[in-house]
Structures are given as structure tokens and as C-alpha cells.
Design a protein around this motif. Sequence first.
Motif, PDB file in Angstrom:
ATOM      1  N   TYR A 147     -34.771  -6.297  15.312  1.00 38.65           N
ATOM      2  CA  TYR A 147     -35.167  -7.141  14.169  1.00 38.65           C
ATOM      3  C   TYR A 147     -34.370  -6.893  12.899  1.00 38.65           C
ATOM      4  N   TYR A 258     -53.587  -6.041   0.200  1.00 38.08           N
ATOM      5  CA  TYR A 258     -54.158  -5.465  -1.032  1.00 38.08           C
ATOM      6  C   TYR A 258     -55.054  -6.494  -1.733  1.00 38.08           C
ATOM      7  N   HIS A 296     -33.375   4.286   0.418  1.00 38.17           N
ATOM      8  CA  HIS A 296     -34.019   5.337   1.212  1.00 38.17           C
ATOM      9  C   HIS A 296     -33.933   5.029   2.710  1.00 38.17           C
ATOM     10  N   LEU A 334     -66.062   0.971  -2.546  1.00 36.78           N
ATOM     11  CA  LEU A 334     -66.824   1.235  -1.319  1.00 36.78           C
ATOM     12  C   LEU A 334     -67.990   2.169  -1.617  1.00 36.78           C
ATOM     13  N   LEU A 353     -72.126   2.291   4.951  1.00 34.51           N
ATOM     14  CA  LEU A 353     -71.260   1.102   4.925  1.00 34.51           C
ATOM     15  C   LEU A 353     -71.470   0.282   6.206  1.00 34.51           C
ATOM     16  N   ASN A 380     -40.707  10.208   4.785  1.00 32.27           N
ATOM     17  CA  ASN A 380     -39.467   9.468   5.067  1.00 32.27           C
ATOM     18  C   ASN A 380     -38.582   9.362   3.836  1.00 32.27           C
ATOM     19  N   ALA A 381     -39.245   9.216   2.693  1.00 37.54           N
ATOM     20  CA  ALA A 381     -38.494   8.963   1.466  1.00 37.54           C
ATOM     21  C   ALA A 381     -37.818  10.226   0.939  1.00 37.54           C
ATOM     22  N   ARG A 461     -35.516   6.573  18.426  1.00 40.42           N
ATOM     23  CA  ARG A 461     -36.159   5.258  18.433  1.00 40.42           C
ATOM     24  C   ARG A 461     -35.244   4.279  19.170  1.00 40.42           C
TER      25      ARG A 461
HETATM   26 FE1  HAS Z   1     -42.291   2.589   5.139  1.00 42.60          FE
HETATM   27  C1  HAS Z   1     -39.456   2.869   7.139  1.00 42.60           C
HETATM   28  C2  HAS Z   1     -41.037   4.938   3.017  1.00 42.60           C
HETATM   29  C3  HAS Z   1     -44.909   2.053   2.956  1.00 42.60           C
HETATM   30  C4  HAS Z   1     -43.104  -0.299   6.829  1.00 42.60           C
HETATM   31  N1  HAS Z   1     -41.457   1.503   6.699  1.00 42.60           N
HETATM   32  C5  HAS Z   1     -40.313   1.809   7.400  1.00 42.60           C
HETATM   33  C6  HAS Z   1     -40.108   0.838   8.420  1.00 42.60           C
HETATM   34  C7  HAS Z   1     -41.122  -0.092   8.308  1.00 42.60           C
HETATM   35  C8  HAS Z   1     -41.962   0.351   7.225  1.00 42.60           C
HETATM   36  C9  HAS Z   1     -41.300  -1.347   9.141  1.00 42.60           C
HETATM   37  O1  HAS Z   1     -38.381   6.302   2.476  1.00 42.60           O
HETATM   38  C10 HAS Z   1     -39.000   0.853   9.471  1.00 42.60           C
HETATM   39  C11 HAS Z   1     -37.779   0.150   9.049  1.00 42.60           C
HETATM   40  C12 HAS Z   1     -36.746   0.213  10.151  1.00 42.60           C
HETATM   41  O2  HAS Z   1     -36.900  -0.501  11.144  1.00 42.60           O
HETATM   42  O3  HAS Z   1     -35.798   0.994  10.040  1.00 42.60           O
HETATM   43  N2  HAS Z   1     -42.894   3.396   3.374  1.00 42.60           N
HETATM   44  C13 HAS Z   1     -42.262   4.357   2.686  1.00 42.60           C
HETATM   45  C14 HAS Z   1     -43.022   4.725   1.492  1.00 42.60           C
HETATM   46  C15 HAS Z   1     -44.128   3.908   1.482  1.00 42.60           C
HETATM   47  C16 HAS Z   1     -44.021   3.063   2.657  1.00 42.60           C
HETATM   48  C17 HAS Z   1     -42.679   5.759   0.477  1.00 42.60           C
HETATM   49  N3  HAS Z   1     -43.751   1.172   4.955  1.00 42.60           N
HETATM   50  C18 HAS Z   1     -44.705   1.125   3.974  1.00 42.60           C
HETATM   51  C19 HAS Z   1     -45.501  -0.065   4.135  1.00 42.60           C
HETATM   52  C20 HAS Z   1     -45.001  -0.730   5.230  1.00 42.60           C
HETATM   53  C21 HAS Z   1     -43.893   0.063   5.731  1.00 42.60           C
HETATM   54  C22 HAS Z   1     -46.624  -0.493   3.229  1.00 42.60           C
HETATM   55  C23 HAS Z   1     -45.390  -2.019   5.864  1.00 42.60           C
HETATM   56  C24 HAS Z   1     -46.415  -2.757   5.564  1.00 42.60           C
HETATM   57  N4  HAS Z   1     -40.595   3.690   5.109  1.00 42.60           N
HETATM   58  C25 HAS Z   1     -40.259   4.569   4.126  1.00 42.60           C
HETATM   59  C26 HAS Z   1     -38.921   5.105   4.387  1.00 42.60           C
HETATM   60  C27 HAS Z   1     -38.461   4.510   5.554  1.00 42.60           C
HETATM   61  C28 HAS Z   1     -39.535   3.635   5.984  1.00 42.60           C
HETATM   62  C29 HAS Z   1     -38.163   6.062   3.601  1.00 42.60           C
HETATM   63  C30 HAS Z   1     -37.098   4.726   6.245  1.00 42.60           C
HETATM   64  C31 HAS Z   1     -37.201   5.810   7.208  1.00 42.60           C
HETATM   65  C32 HAS Z   1     -35.933   6.005   7.984  1.00 42.60           C
HETATM   66  O4  HAS Z   1     -35.463   7.165   8.019  1.00 42.60           O
HETATM   67  O5  HAS Z   1     -35.374   5.079   8.578  1.00 42.60           O
HETATM   68  C33 HAS Z   1     -45.173   3.889   0.388  1.00 42.60           C
HETATM   69  O6  HAS Z   1     -45.289   2.628  -0.175  1.00 42.60           O
HETATM   70  C34 HAS Z   1     -46.505   4.356   0.861  1.00 42.60           C
HETATM   71  C35 HAS Z   1     -47.503   4.508  -0.262  1.00 42.60           C
HETATM   72  C36 HAS Z   1     -48.886   4.547   0.301  1.00 42.60           C
HETATM   73  C37 HAS Z   1     -49.815   5.433   0.012  1.00 42.60           C
HETATM   74  C38 HAS Z   1     -51.154   5.360   0.694  1.00 42.60           C
HETATM   75  C39 HAS Z   1     -52.236   4.751  -0.171  1.00 42.60           C
HETATM   76  C40 HAS Z   1     -53.497   4.552   0.617  1.00 42.60           C
HETATM   77  C41 HAS Z   1     -54.321   3.478   0.538  1.00 42.60           C
HETATM   78  C42 HAS Z   1     -55.537   3.416   1.437  1.00 42.60           C
HETATM   79  C43 HAS Z   1     -56.735   4.145   0.858  1.00 42.60           C
HETATM   80  C44 HAS Z   1     -57.873   4.085   1.802  1.00 42.60           C
HETATM   81  C45 HAS Z   1     -59.156   3.911   1.452  1.00 42.60           C
HETATM   82  C46 HAS Z   1     -60.177   3.828   2.510  1.00 42.60           C
HETATM   83  C47 HAS Z   1     -59.606   3.747   0.054  1.00 42.60           C
HETATM   84  C48 HAS Z   1     -49.586   6.517  -0.981  1.00 42.60           C
HETATM   85  C49 HAS Z   1     -54.104   2.382  -0.433  1.00 42.60           C
HETATM   86  C50 HAS Z   1     -61.208   4.909   2.366  1.00 42.60           C
HETATM   87  C51 HAS Z   1     -62.222   4.755   3.440  1.00 42.60           C
HETATM   88  C52 HAS Z   1     -63.510   5.113   3.285  1.00 42.60           C
HETATM   89  C53 HAS Z   1     -64.426   4.918   4.406  1.00 42.60           C
HETATM   90  C54 HAS Z   1     -64.049   5.648   2.043  1.00 42.60           C
END
Ligand code: HAS
Length: 582
Positions: A147, A258, A296, A334, A353, A380-381, A461
Motif C-alpha cells: 500500500y 476522536y 520519523h 466515562l 459502564l 517508533n518515533a 514485516r
Molecule cells: Fe503510528 C508507523 C509513530 C499514531 C498508524 N503508524 C505507523 C504505520 C501505520 C501507523 C499504519 O514514529 C505503518 C506505516 C508503514 O506502513 O510503514 N504513530 C506514531 C506516534 C503516534 C502514532 C508517535 N499510528 C498512529 C495512529 C495511526 C497510526 C493514530 C492510525 C490510525 N507510527 C509511528 C512511527 C511509525 C509509525 C514512528 C514508523 C515506524 C517505522 O519504523 O516504520 C501517536 O500519535 C500516538 C499518540 C497516542 C497516544 C495514546 C492516547 C490514548 C487515547 C485513548 C485513551 C483511552 C481511554 C479509554 C480514555 C499517546 C486517546 C479508557 C477506558 C476506560 C474503561 C476508562
Amino acid sequence: MTTSPNLSPSKQSSHAARETPVIPDAAYLAGLKKVTQYYIVTAFLALFIGVLIGPLQALNYGGINVYDTPIIKGLLKSYYQGLSLHGVLNALVFTQFFISGFLLYLPARDLGMRINMKFAWFTYILMTAGLLVAAVPLLTNNATLLYTFYPPMEGSPLFYIGAAVMVGSSLLVVGQVVNMWMRWKRANPGRVTPLVAFMSVATWMMWAVAALGIVTEVVFLLIPWSLGWVAGVDPLISKTLFWWTGHAIVYFWVLPAYIAWYAFLPNHAGGRIVSEPLVRLTFVMFLLNSTPVGLHHQYADPNISATWKTMHMFLTFLIAIPSLLTAFSVAASLEDAARARGGRGLFGWMLKLPWGKPTFSAPVLAMVSFILGGAGGIVNASSTFAPVIHNTAWIPGHFHITVGTATTLTFMGISLWLIPHLTGKRMPSVRLASAAVWTWFIGMMVFALGMHWEGLVGVPRRALISATAQSVYRDMPIQIPQMLTAISGVILLVSAVMYFYVLFRMLLSRRVDDGEVSFPIPYSEVISSAGRNLAGANALVRYTEPLLALWGVALLLVLLMYGPVLARLFANAEPVPGWRLY
Ligand code: HAS
Ligand code: CU1
């Protein structure tokens, strides 16, 4: 959230949930719903085919080669053709069609504005035509490029042309939504843009900045090269333009989720949105900072200086902040919901919940998976960790709990109220839908565990690993992670069969009532509202409202962070001829 006898359960300080502005023209409303439904159903048809190929991939990483069995050989020429179809259909087609429908419908309803229906249909048809044109070479093994379609691997020109038309049509949706919002602004001077419309417009603006990279790559480099008009292509320039879009596209996939987490999940849970001004800040951070971070993906590439890679790395860490804000803010919604139902204790409230309700469990389990997916993203980053996991099975592990769960499971959950809302039809079985949601979550978590683990052992991969001598990894046994990965493929197949049974039964059933009444858009109550008027509004609201100007800043930022890198690559361009590897 530090809780808060004062915050719950008395809801005196809340603001009532928004009511969808009435659209008196019934024929227009029916038309708007129809075009939305076409987008959504096309999206899920793509996912249906894409998902069925998934278990073949999982079995491969489980050490079982089904690609060489006669039935599969009759359908797919190779593992790589299967993987290309799987990635393109799930990650590119499903997401784009779903988002184009969902984020056209939501702002149109939230603002109560009319859109030009002829243009909306034209865009849908153009996007579908692009998809069909690209599908021909994909299905005939003439675009087995995975892809990311990195040159100098070369495919049929039809693939690039179809992809360009498909992505280009999404920019027409951008135009339509931004135009609608600007008309609303003119008609409502001094008013605060309602939250859902605000988030939708910001997402589309972000995508317009993000898409420039891939559009430039495909239109100016790959199409002329694949048609033989120019002799060669520089792989590194292409790859850099690809990741300009390719990183930000992940936020294009996740921001609609989101929107559902912020705006609708509190309603499904029985709680309230914590702070509208905070949500607006989050989306502006995404608008500004999603795009200038793509290097990255290229830490291992030559001819890009370590300085630029490091700057992109720090900006990548910065873009985790709006996600962290989201995590705490939605968790507070929540908790608010659970305590209002009598939930107690530090964690005990979670039991209150509505876990058996699939419109709730889908987005929440998606979020739980994203805690781990996000944490993996930070790994990864980090340029120090990246060499350990880059191009290993860890990466598909990462993206199946981000796009494969955070996004996809949320979209599945949305379909369970959106289809009834659009059509007046009903889910045939809540229990089956709930089982589908839970098994998707479990299957993806097991898959992610297996794949991250295999990656750490060094399994690459994108490889037909099941056909290699497994003793390559004899220093570290991979039987356990392989077994986990294989099992996950079976769980996910069962889950998909249940989900698509529910979806297709629902779509093929009869209309039973008016979706406007039985399944209205599930707006939530709000604790801290942004208010109606800009005058006197919170500073966060006033500074985030001028989205057009912020869009300009986003463009400037990306030019600053990519301009010098690309200028140097173009100055040293080394075009090479293409090659067909398949
Ligand atoms: Fe990623 C590679 C870094 C987010 C998708 N990423 C990929 C690839 C895909 C992908 C498809 O830095 C592969 C690409 C390829 O084919 O080569 N990614 C990040 C970082 C974030 C991140 C820093 N990625 C995503 C998201 C994706 C996605 C979103 C798709 C939707 N990613 C990388 C890096 C690579 C990479 C490198 C390259 C690696 C390599 O070597 O090739 C950040 O945005 C993540 C921040 C997220 C958080 C988590 C917050 C948590 C939340 C949920 C809270 C839950 C609650 C539930 C409240 C800090 C918001 C509580 C439940 C209760 C019951 C109370
Ligand atoms: Cu990325």
C-alpha cells in the motif's frame, strides 16, 4: 479525573445536549442521507473484502503458508498481491469512503446548512470511479506494490491514475465542507462554530495540507513515469513526498474516531463532554502539527540530514500531546457517566459502564487498544529505539491497534447507530453485534501481542515468513508469538463474519421507523460549553475559531519543515528506471 463529589451526579452545571437543527425540506434531507449511505456502504464493502484476506496474513506470521494452497492460488497470485489488496482496501479505501460520508454528513447536519447535492453525487461517483480504475490492476496482479507503492517498483499506470482520482475527490469533499462552513460563518457573524462542525472542518483542513505530498508524488512523478513520458524516478523524493502524506493520513483516519469519542461516546455512556474549549484546542493542535513530522518513517534513509530527522522527531513527540489530552478528557467523561450510575472506588466505577451495548463498547475498546498503540507509536518515533523495530513485524503490530482497532472498531460502532439513523432500519441482534465488537478487540490485542513480539525477535514485516526456514530465528524461539498470531487470525475471522452478518442483515432489512426519531445524532450534554457567541467566550474558543488563518499557519509549518529537505533532494535527484518485481 480527580473526582468530584461536586461534579457528578447532580447535573445542574451541565449544558443540555445540542439539538440537530431542523431541516424542513424532507426531500433534501433524504438525499443527503442517501449519498452518505452510499459512501458508508462502499467503505464497508471494501473492508469486507480486505478483512477476509487478513487471516491469510496472520496465518503466514503464524508459520502457516496458505498462499500455496490450490484455492488461494486460484484467487491470488502471491502473498504480496494479497497483502497489497489487504492494505489498500482496508487502510486507504475503507477509511477514505467512510470519512468522506461521515464528515460530510455531520457538519451539514450540525450547521443545518444545505449542500449542493449534484456536486455531492458527482464527488461520490468520481471517487468510486477512481477506486474501480485502481482495482483493475490490483486484482489482475499488475499493481502488486503494497500500500506504499514505493518506486522504483513499478505498477500499471491505471493504478496511479485511479489512486490520484480517488484522493483528488476527497479534496472536493474538503471544498464542499469548508465552503458550507464559510457560508454558515457569513450567515452567523459573531457565533461560535458548533463543536462537531468545528472538529469536522479542522480535520478536513488538516487533510488538505497532508494530501499535497501524495498528490504531488503521484501526479507529477509516478503517472508520467509509469506512462513512459519520463525515463526515471527518484525513489527517495517519492518516498519523502509519500510520508509527507503518509504520516498525517493516520490522523485523518483517527480524528473522525476522536469526533465520535468526544461528541457521541459520552451520550452512549450516559455522561457528559468535559470541556468544549479543550476539544477545540486539541483539534487545532492536530491541524497545525500533524503534517510536519513524516521523517520519523525515514530515519533509516540516506541523504536526509540527522538535524531534520531530529526536528521531525521532536515534533512527533509534540503531536502525542493532543492525544494525551483526549485520553484524560474522554476518561473523565466515562467516569462522569459511571459515577452518575452509582459507580464507586478508584477503578470500581468502570464496572458501571454499559459494556454490553455495542455502540458504547466499540469506541471504548477501540480507545483501550489505542493506549497501547499510542505507546508503541512513541517507541517508533524515538530514533534510538526505531532501528530495533523498523521494518519488523512490530510495525504491523502497531498499526493494527491504531488504524485496525482505534479507527476501524470505532467506525464499526458508529455504523451501528448511523445506519439506523440514516435508513430507519434496525440492528438485527444487539448480542451478536456486541460479540463481534468484543472478539474484534480480543483478536486484535492477541494479534498485536504476537506481532510486536515477533518484531522484537527480528522477524521482518512484509515477508512470506511461513516459507522460510524457521531456524533462522533459532537463537530465540518464535513458536509462542507465532501461535498467538495464528490464533488471532481465526478470532478475527469469526468476529468479521459476525459483524458483517449484522451489517448486511440490517442493510437488507425493511425500514421500520423514522431514523431521525428513533436514532437521532447522539449529541451529549456538556459540562464546560464553548457558548454561542464569540464575544465574551473563553480565550481558547476565540483563538481557535479562525480556522482559515490557522490552516494557513499549518501550510506554512509544513513548508518550513519539508521545504529545505525536499529542495536538497531535488538538487541531487537521481532518477532510475522502474522495475516489476512480481
Ligand atoms: Fe503510528 C508507523 C509513530 C499514531 C498508524 N503508524 C505507523 C504505520 C501505520 C501507523 C499504519 O514514529 C505503518 C506505516 C508503514 O506502513 O510503514 N504513530 C506514531 C506516534 C503516534 C502514532 C508517535 N499510528 C498512529 C495512529 C495511526 C497510526 C493514530 C492510525 C490510525 N507510527 C509511528 C512511527 C511509525 C509509525 C514512528 C514508523 C515506524 C517505522 O519504523 O516504520 C501517536 O500519535 C500516538 C499518540 C497516542 C497516544 C495514546 C492516547 C490514548 C487515547 C485513548 C485513551 C483511552 C481511554 C479509554 C480514555 C499517546 C486517546 C479508557 C477506558 C476506560 C474503561 C476508562
Ligand atoms: Cu507516522
